[in-house]
Every structure is written in C-alpha cells, then in structure tokens.
Design a protein around this motif. Structure first.
Motif, PDB file in Angstrom:
ATOM      1  N   ILE A  88       1.006  -1.251  -0.152  1.00 35.38           N
ATOM      2  CA  ILE A  88      -0.197   0.054   0.075  1.00 35.38           C
ATOM      3  C   ILE A  88       0.821   1.165   0.104  1.00 35.38           C
ATOM      4  O   ILE A  88       0.553   2.080  -0.765  1.00 35.38           O
ATOM      5  CB  ILE A  88      -0.937  -0.040   1.143  1.00 35.38           C
ATOM      6  CG1 ILE A  88      -1.982  -1.051   1.003  1.00 35.38           C
ATOM      7  CG2 ILE A  88      -1.591   1.353   1.537  1.00 35.38           C
ATOM      8  CD1 ILE A  88      -2.968  -1.124   1.896  1.00 35.38           C
ATOM      9  N   ASN A  89       1.915   0.979   0.890  1.00 32.43           N
ATOM     10  CA  ASN A  89       3.004   2.141   0.842  1.00 32.43           C
ATOM     11  C   ASN A  89       3.328   2.496  -0.452  1.00 32.43           C
ATOM     12  O   ASN A  89       3.465   3.719  -0.900  1.00 32.43           O
ATOM     13  CB  ASN A  89       3.999   1.838   1.712  1.00 32.43           C
ATOM     14  CG  ASN A  89       4.770   3.259   2.331  1.00 32.43           C
ATOM     15  OD1 ASN A  89       4.496   4.106   2.177  1.00 32.43           O
ATOM     16  ND2 ASN A  89       5.789   2.756   2.885  1.00 32.43           N
ATOM     17  N   ILE A  90       3.641   1.512  -1.224  1.00 30.45           N
ATOM     18  CA  ILE A  90       4.396   1.849  -2.604  1.00 30.45           C
ATOM     19  C   ILE A  90       3.234   2.381  -3.666  1.00 30.45           C
ATOM     20  O   ILE A  90       3.502   3.435  -4.288  1.00 30.45           O
ATOM     21  CB  ILE A  90       4.556   0.271  -3.417  1.00 30.45           C
ATOM     22  CG1 ILE A  90       5.930  -0.430  -2.651  1.00 30.45           C
ATOM     23  CG2 ILE A  90       4.969   0.286  -4.983  1.00 30.45           C
ATOM     24  CD1 ILE A  90       6.160  -1.800  -3.034  1.00 30.45           C
ATOM     25  N   LEU A  91       2.181   1.855  -3.332  1.00 32.40           N
ATOM     26  CA  LEU A  91       1.162   2.523  -4.210  1.00 32.40           C
ATOM     27  C   LEU A  91       0.783   4.058  -3.980  1.00 32.40           C
ATOM     28  O   LEU A  91       0.704   4.924  -4.898  1.00 32.40           O
ATOM     29  CB  LEU A  91      -0.328   1.819  -3.934  1.00 32.40           C
ATOM     30  CG  LEU A  91      -0.548   0.533  -4.553  1.00 32.40           C
ATOM     31  CD1 LEU A  91      -1.851   0.012  -4.466  1.00 32.40           C
ATOM     32  CD2 LEU A  91      -0.003   0.285  -5.981  1.00 32.40           C
ATOM     33  N   GLN A  92       1.037   4.159  -2.656  1.00 34.20           N
ATOM     34  CA  GLN A  92       0.899   5.631  -2.134  1.00 34.20           C
ATOM     35  C   GLN A  92       2.090   6.693  -2.654  1.00 34.20           C
ATOM     36  O   GLN A  92       1.645   7.508  -3.252  1.00 34.20           O
ATOM     37  CB  GLN A  92       0.636   5.909  -0.492  1.00 34.20           C
ATOM     38  CG  GLN A  92       0.537   7.312  -0.116  1.00 34.20           C
ATOM     39  CD  GLN A  92      -0.001   7.247   1.272  1.00 34.20           C
ATOM     40  OE1 GLN A  92       0.049   6.121   2.041  1.00 34.20           O
ATOM     41  NE2 GLN A  92      -0.513   8.309   1.653  1.00 34.20           N
ATOM     42  N   GLN A  93       3.115   5.916  -2.652  1.00 33.90           N
ATOM     43  CA  GLN A  93       4.391   6.642  -2.893  1.00 33.90           C
ATOM     44  C   GLN A  93       4.257   6.758  -4.446  1.00 33.90           C
ATOM     45  O   GLN A  93       4.774   7.900  -4.934  1.00 33.90           O
ATOM     46  CB  GLN A  93       5.563   6.075  -2.579  1.00 33.90           C
ATOM     47  CG  GLN A  93       6.069   6.120  -1.121  1.00 33.90           C
ATOM     48  CD  GLN A  93       6.902   5.154  -0.593  1.00 33.90           C
ATOM     49  OE1 GLN A  93       7.289   4.272  -1.563  1.00 33.90           O
ATOM     50  NE2 GLN A  93       7.452   5.173   0.569  1.00 33.90           N
ATOM     51  N   SER A  94       3.629   5.918  -5.244  1.00 31.09           N
ATOM     52  CA  SER A  94       3.842   6.236  -6.793  1.00 31.09           C
ATOM     53  C   SER A  94       2.587   7.121  -7.232  1.00 31.09           C
ATOM     54  O   SER A  94       2.604   7.440  -8.238  1.00 31.09           O
ATOM     55  CB  SER A  94       3.294   4.904  -7.187  1.00 31.09           C
ATOM     56  OG  SER A  94       4.143   3.699  -6.943  1.00 31.09           O
ATOM     57  N   SER A  95       1.708   7.530  -6.234  1.00 33.47           N
ATOM     58  CA  SER A  95       0.362   7.952  -6.669  1.00 33.47           C
ATOM     59  C   SER A  95       0.684   9.580  -7.326  1.00 33.47           C
ATOM     60  O   SER A  95       0.097  10.020  -8.287  1.00 33.47           O
ATOM     61  CB  SER A  95      -0.677   8.312  -5.471  1.00 33.47           C
ATOM     62  OG  SER A  95       0.090   9.043  -4.642  1.00 33.47           O
ATOM     63  N   LEU A  96       1.765  10.261  -6.726  1.00 34.05           N
ATOM     64  CA  LEU A  96       1.675  11.499  -7.446  1.00 34.05           C
ATOM     65  C   LEU A  96       2.431  11.485  -8.652  1.00 34.05           C
ATOM     66  O   LEU A  96       1.930  12.231  -9.736  1.00 34.05           O
ATOM     67  CB  LEU A  96       2.791  12.399  -6.587  1.00 34.05           C
ATOM     68  CG  LEU A  96       2.573  12.926  -5.185  1.00 34.05           C
ATOM     69  CD1 LEU A  96       3.585  13.629  -4.344  1.00 34.05           C
ATOM     70  CD2 LEU A  96       1.438  13.953  -5.360  1.00 34.05           C
TER      71      LEU A  96
END
Lengths: 503, 325
Positions: free
Chosen positions: B53-61
C-alpha cells in the motif's frame, strides 16, 4: 562470359517481401556507355531493382557484377563505391545548403585532419563539374533557389564528381517541361558518349524512344524481354509491359445538369490563379496538367486545407467557409489525397477507426463511442468496396495500397460525402486494384455523387472523365468536352508554349 | 531494414495487431511482477500488505502526472511544465485556504490554475504552431517564476486540518490518493478508448496531416490534452500539499521526467500515436516499487538513481526488441 561484356550485370536476382515476390530471378545487363531503359507498370519491380542497385534494400539472392567483377552492394555507401549513382524522382537535397555543399554532402573536402571544410575548394570543384552541364548554376547559391531541372543537373553533377560509371535515373522528367527534357536528353547523350552507362526508368514511351538504345521490360517482378529500341514500336513495348491487350473499357456518363459545386475565382498566390468552374451530380470531372501546374493546390483549397487568397466555393449555392476542413466536410466535400501514407491514413489504427474520423458523431451516444456500431458500419461499407482482407479491425497500415485507398473512399461514404476529390487515385496501386478503383469511381458517379479526378496519367483521365479541365501554371486553360478528350488535345493545353514554337 | 531469415516478428505483429496494446501492457505487468518477486526474495518486508500500500501511495503523485502526460505524448506532444504548474496551483490553492476561503473553492481555484497553464501551453502549440517541447520548456520557467514571485520564495504554512484529512484519509484501509489515482486512471481509460476525443488523440499523434484532412479538430484535440495534463498537475499538487501540510513554491522539481519515464515504460511513444493508460499506471508503480525496494535494502540514493536509469533504458530496449521493427 570471361571478358567484361557488360558494365553492369545482375544475375538471377530475387527479392521477396512478406507475401510478395518483388523480383523473381531477374537478369539485367547494361553495356558501357549505353542508355538502357527499365520499363514496366507500377508494381512490376522497377523500384525494387533500383533499391537493390542503390544498396537501400539488398536482394535476397543473386549476384551483381560490375565490369565482370562480382560486387557486394549491401548498403548505399557500397553502391557509391561501386560507381552507381541514383537520381531519384523526388530529388534529395538539404534545401538550406549550397549547391556545392549538397554535392559534397557526406564526404566533404577537408583540411587540418578533417577538422575544417574547404568551402572554396568545394565550390571550385563543383563549378568545374557543372561547367559542362549548366554553367549558369552558382555553386555557392542555396540549392532551394534553383529550379527543379537545375537541381536535377546538380544531382547529375554530384554523380560525376563521384566518378560514377552507372547513373540510374528514376522518372527524371516527372517535373520537367518539354524544353527541359530536351536539355536532359542532350546531357544523357553526352554522358553516354563519355562511357557512362545510364539506366533510364520512365513511363513515357516517347522519351524512352528518344533516349534509350535498349530496354529491359519487367512485369509482376519477372523479366519479360530485353529489346533493341530501334526494332520496337510504342505499342509493341506497351503490350509486353502489360502482357495482354490493353482493354479500353467504354466510358459511361452519369452526369446530370444539377449543379452541386461552384468554384468562383478561387486562387492562392501563384499556385492557383482565378479558378472558375462548376461540378454537377453524377459528373466525373478530370483535371489534367503537368506536375506542379497547381492541381493538388486547387484540390487542397476546395477541401479547406489552405487559405485562399481570392475567391470562394459554394456547395448547393451556399458559400463554404474557407480554410476550414471541417466546414468543407460538413458541406459534403471529401478529399482522397495523393500521398496516402502521409495524408491519408493513420497507419497504426484500424480500418474502422480511420473510417470513422470525419463522422464520429454518428457513432457516439452520450459522449461515448459505440464501437459495435462503428465496426458494423465499417463492415457494411468495406464489404461494398470489397476490402481485402475483409477485416475492419486490422491496422490500416497492414493493407495494400489499393485497399488503403478503398478504406479512404469508405471513410467518405460513411460520412455521406457528396463531392469526392481524388488526387492521383491510383498512384502506387497495382494494376488489378487500379481497375477496381476505376469501377468504384464509376459506381460513385452512378449513385449521383459528384467527382473530381486529378491525374498525371492520361489514359486514366480519358477513361474516367466526362469533362476535362486542363491546368497550366496555376490557371485553368481549357475545358474539354467528351469528344475533345484526347491525349493530343490535353497535352496541347497542358504544356507552356512560351519557350517554343506553337505546334 | 535488412531482412534476416527467420525474422517473423513483424508478420506476427500484423496478425495479432488488435491484441498488441494489451500484449504490450502484459509485458509491463510482467516487468512489475519480476521486480516484485526479486525484491520479495531480497527483503522480506517488501511483500507485506502495508508496504505494498505504501508503494501505491508513494507512486500516486507520479501516476497522476504521468497519466496526463500520456495523453499529451500520445497526441504527439510533451508537457515539461507539469512540475511548476503543480507548484503554482499549490501556492495559490494554499494561500486561499489559509485566508479562510472554503476548502472546495480553494481546490477549484487550484484546479483552475492548472487548467489555465494547460490552456496557455495548448493554445501556443495548437494555434500559434510552436513546438510543444519549447513551449512547455518556457512554461516550466514561467510558472515556476510566478510561484516564486507570488510567495516571495517562502512556503505557505497553516493548511487547514480538514483539507489534510481529505488527502491523508483512507477508505477501507486504502489511502485516498491511491483511490484518486484509480478514479483518474479509469476516467482517462474511458476517455482514450471509448470517446471520440480518444480516437482524435490517437489519430493526431499517429498522423496529424491525415487527421486534419479527415476532419479531426486537430487544434482542439491538442489543447484538450494540455488542459488535462495541467489539471492533473493541480490534483497532484493538492495531494502533496495535504501530505506535507504546507505549500512550497519549489515543489514538483523534475516531476516531468519521472512522468515521461512512467509513460515510456508503459509503452507510450514519444513519436506520438501510441500509449496506454494501464501501461503508464503500471510504469509509475514500477518506478515506485523500485525506489521502495532499494530503500528497504538501504541502498544509497545515488545508486537508486542509477537503478532508475537502468530500468528505463532496459524497458526501452526490451520494447524495441520485441516490437521487431
């Protein structure tokens, strides 16, 4: 064959592309100092031959010998080193560079260990070479300031500079006036007397008879005959090229008197000057003229692609907004452009997508595209047009030229176009598909569409047209009615007469 | 060019053309899976739900920016000004919020800034006929300068907690930014694949002259892609402002490059006419996963940069080789 009987000899050359044998076991011999014609219809394999000779697309099998020695020509540099130079139909320069820079392009004269270009020395060498060809050409002038005929002479100069012993000319006269052709013919004679071999590719039989000593005829990628020009007649050569009697289908006119398009004083600079004519439902109007006489420019003005400097067009009496392709399309005008790859197709997209572009509205509901409806319509239209293969979801770029052309025609049928503008409708299309396109154009006329056909091919214009307008240097100079439509009459008006005695 | 015997890749490409796009996407997904497997083996923390989930959040921008960039690239353009557009949106939106303007009005204003920046780029490209690279290079300096001048170079602090709650909240355990990305991706996928504008974007990028002759509204299509790209930059800015609790006029530095990288990994061609929403999304996640994994392994930032460069070039080489042409 131990003594080098021939300057250039191709033995058993074969070239295949996926699905097609472009050249099948070809033998081709050119003597030293000979002007040798390379003849055949579109798709016969002439371009493939030239591509092999110039190293652009090497053959799959077979040998090339020059002066009896076998050579490998796998790339353009190897071709140059073997002494083969190519004068392309579309001249290939860097327009901003000078004549001399263009002549030395790729291998400039240099000093100080290749650091600096010896501009002066290049211009001097260029001037020396050009002196024999056309002393009025200034080697320091940007090449774009030269006339096309002069640019061609520069290309020849470049070939001489490279000490080419074989010069291949691909349709060298397509943009020359008759007097410029005469000059070129003299030049070719001088070159051949100096021992340079010339390969002359042309459709124009009169030129071939004037310039060539022998000719090799290709048909469907196969070698048909080598002939001595002196023993032949134009029709004997043509029938060898075509391989059958040329059928002249009877022309049927579907023209009505209902005016649909009116062109009033339309002009754009010097390219198109004060064009006036009308077009009727069911009519096929041919527009003939030399390349560069303004035919394509006129079509582009009618299709709304360029800004006219004078005049307007009206469809059913209503003026059409100028320089707005979408307005022209709404008025019912559709252009089938000359350069299919560059102007016609979006090659990675499907036939259906390419078809739907002008009429997307009819396939859209609440802002969303209805693919099912689009494909159904495409299948309907394309099956009427006999698209092969009949798969409208396949990328249009994977179809043959003739089928791409059908897809573009289908695009306008789907958009309910009433006025079809065909610019060189069969350029680059093989013979079989050609008559199919002719039939389609006739079917359109029969269905009450109005059609303009621009073509450089006289037989095409004569076969298709109810009426022919002839363009010369931007002006419409003649309006020929049915019985007047002959090659002689068209040529009579197409060719500028200022520089020669009136025939 | 040179036909080597056995080079049957092109003909295969022809037969399966319809599936080529999804085939390409499958390749991108496979690339992601390989990266996930490798990092899972190297570091046990990688393959845990919180980290994913962290990865997805970090990729979101990057994903938000890259999705807009994809449309621009498909239409044959490029938008280098996304970072400064985001910065300008951020500082204007933030000062409005701090001044007490209702949050939704401030968000709309920030979005408006992005739309205006995109419109400016788009009009210069489509109507003045300037090259997208140069126009947006100019925009890159221009919008950054405006953001700096507007704030005097200082960050805007005091972002209302209600706003921060919007971007830092979660829905069913999924961070809101990830949900925002998913919604944007879905909308753009529909736009590209199911609307006339999508067909126009693909046609303009594939062959602009042919599109014009076929009656495609070329200029409007181009403007639309730049406006979409500009407004997505604003959305990315809002996400970042919420996360940081402040709006810096310097945010968004080099965002354009990450976005282009994600689009390219996902199959977009800088020549125009080709690209995929799904591909770009996966491309952004690949870049995010790579950085996350390397950070977990305590790899220095310098080497992370090295790895990013290698991944981009390797992806392009694989792309080239498998396309056969």
């Amino acid at each position: 064959m131990s003594s080098p009987e021939y300057r250039l000899s191709l033995k058993n050359v074969t070239k295949t592309y996926p699905g097609i044998v472009a050249l099948d076991d070809i033998t081709f011999n050119v003597k030293a100092g000979e002007v040798h014609g390379l003849l055949g219809e579109n798709g016969a394999g002439k371009s493939t031959m030239l591509n092999i000779l110039s190293g652009v697309r090497p053959g799959d099998q077979g040998q090339i010998e020059i002066d009896g020695k076998s050579v490998e020509i796998n790339n353009p540099i190897a071709a140059r080193e073997a002494g083969i130079a190519m004068i392309h139909q579309e001249l290939q320069h860097v327009p901003e560079l000078s004549v001399a820079q263009n002549m030395f392009l790729g291998r400039p004269l240099t000093r100080s260990g290749r650091l600096f270009v010896r501009t002066r020395a290049q211009e001097k060498r260029a001037r020396d070479v050009l002196a024999d060809l056309d002393p009025t050409i200034d080697p320091a002038a940007p090449i774009k300031t030269l006339k096309v005929a002069q640019q061609q002479i520069v290309e020849i100069g470049r070939a001489l500079l490279e000490q080419a012993s074989i010069i291949a000319m691909d349709e060298p006269t397509s943009s020359l006036t008759p007097s410029e052709f005469e000059r070129l013919a003299e030049l070719i004679k001088t070159l051949s007397e100096k021992g340079v071999s010339i390969i002359y590719v042309s459709h124009k039989m009169d030129e071939v008879f004037q310039v060539c000593q022998r000719a090799t005829i290709l048909r469907d990628g196969k070698h048909v005959a080598v002939v001595d020009i002196a023993d032949e007649t134009e029709s004997s050569i043509v029938s060898k090229m075509v391989g059958r009697e040329v059928l002249h289908a009877a022309h049927t006119s579907y023209a009505t008197t209902e005016e649909i398009l009116a062109v009033d004083g339309l002009g754009r600079g010097k390219a198109v000057i004060d064009a006036n004519f009308t077009l009727h439902r069911g009519e096929v109007l041919g527009i003939s003229g030399l390349v560069g006489s303004g035919r394509t420019e006129l079509m582009r003005l009618i299709a709304g692609l360029d800004q006219p400097s004078t005049g307007q067009i009206r469809v059913m009496e209503k003026p059409v907004r100028a320089h707005d392709p979408r307005a022209a399309i709404r008025a019912g005008i559709g252009l089938v452009p000359e350069e299919r790859k560059r102007e016609g197709i979006v090659h990675a997209r499907s036939v259906a997508s390419n078809m739907a572009l002008p009429s997307m509205g009819q396939f859209t509901r609440s802002g969303l595209l209805r693919h099912g409806l689009m494909h159904k319509k495409a299948e309907e239209v394309m099956s009427d047009l006999r698209l092969r293969p009949p798969n409208v979801r396949q990328a249009i770029g994977t179809f043959s030229g003739g089928n791409q052309q059908k897809a573009i025609i289908g695009r306008w049928l789907a958009a309910s176009t009433e006025i079809f503008l065909f610019d060189e409708p069969t350029r680059g299309i093989d013979v079989g598909a050609k008559s199919e396109i002719y039939n389609l154009i006739e079917e359109l006329a029969k269905a009450g569409k109005a059609i303009i056909v621009v073509s450089s091919e006289m037989p095409e214009i004569i076969r298709l047209s109810d009426r022919v307008l002839v363009m010369q240097e931007g002006r419409l100079v003649a309006n020929l009615q049915k019985n007047d439509i002959t090659e002689d009459r068209i040529a009579h008006y197409a060719i500028p007469r200022k520089d020669q005695a009136v025939a | 060019m040179t036909q080597t015997p056995g080079a049957d890749a092109p003909s295969q490409g022809l037969n399966f053309f319809r599936f080529n796009v999804s085939l390409r996407d499958a390749g991108t997904i496979l690339g992601l899976l390989i990266i996930v497997v490798v990092f899972s083996l190297l570091t046990p923390v990688f393959l845990t739900a919180p980290n994913l989930i962290n990865i997805l959040q970090q990729s979101s921008l990057n994903a938000v920016i890259a999705l807009g960039m994809t449309l621009v690239i498909i239409s044959g353009g490029i938008d280098l000004s996304v970072g400064p557009t985001a910065a300008l949106s951020a500082v204007i939106g933030a000062t409005l919020m701090v001044a007490g303007v209702p949050i939704y009005v401030a968000i709309l204003a920030a979005l408006g800034v992005g739309i205006l920046c995109g419109l400016f780029n788009g009009v210069l490209v489509a109507y003045a006929g300037l090259q997208p690279f140069i126009v947006t290079l100019g925009g890159l300096s221009l919008y950054r300068a405006l953001a700096l001048i507007y704030t005097g170079g200082n960050p805007v602090f005091g972002i209302p907690p209600e706003f921060r709650a919007l971007t830092n909240g979660t829905l069913l355990g999924i961070p809101n930014p990830v949900i925002i990305v998913a919604i944007i991706a879905l909308l753009l996928w529909i736009l590209l694949n199911k609307t006339p504008l999508g067909e126009y974007i693909l046609a303009v990028g594939g062959n602009e002259e042919a599109a014009r002759i076929a009656g495609v509204p070329v200029a409007k299509t181009k403007v639309a892609t730049f406006v979409i790209s500009g407004s997505l930059a604003s959305i990315a800015a809002m996400i970042l402002v919420g996360r940081l609790g402040a709006a810096e006029p310097t945010i968004g530095n080099l965002w354009e490059l990450d976005a282009i990288a994600a689009a390219a990994i996902g199959g977009a061609s800088l020549m125009g006419g080709k690209g995929s929403i799904v591909g770009t999304l996966i491309g952004a996640i690949i870049l995010g996963a790579l950085r996350n994994g390397l950070t977990l392994m305590n790899v220095q930032a310098f080497y992370q940069l090295l790895a990013t460069g290698i991944i981009i070039i390797a992806a392009m080489l694989i792309d080239r080789a498998t396309r056969g042409k």
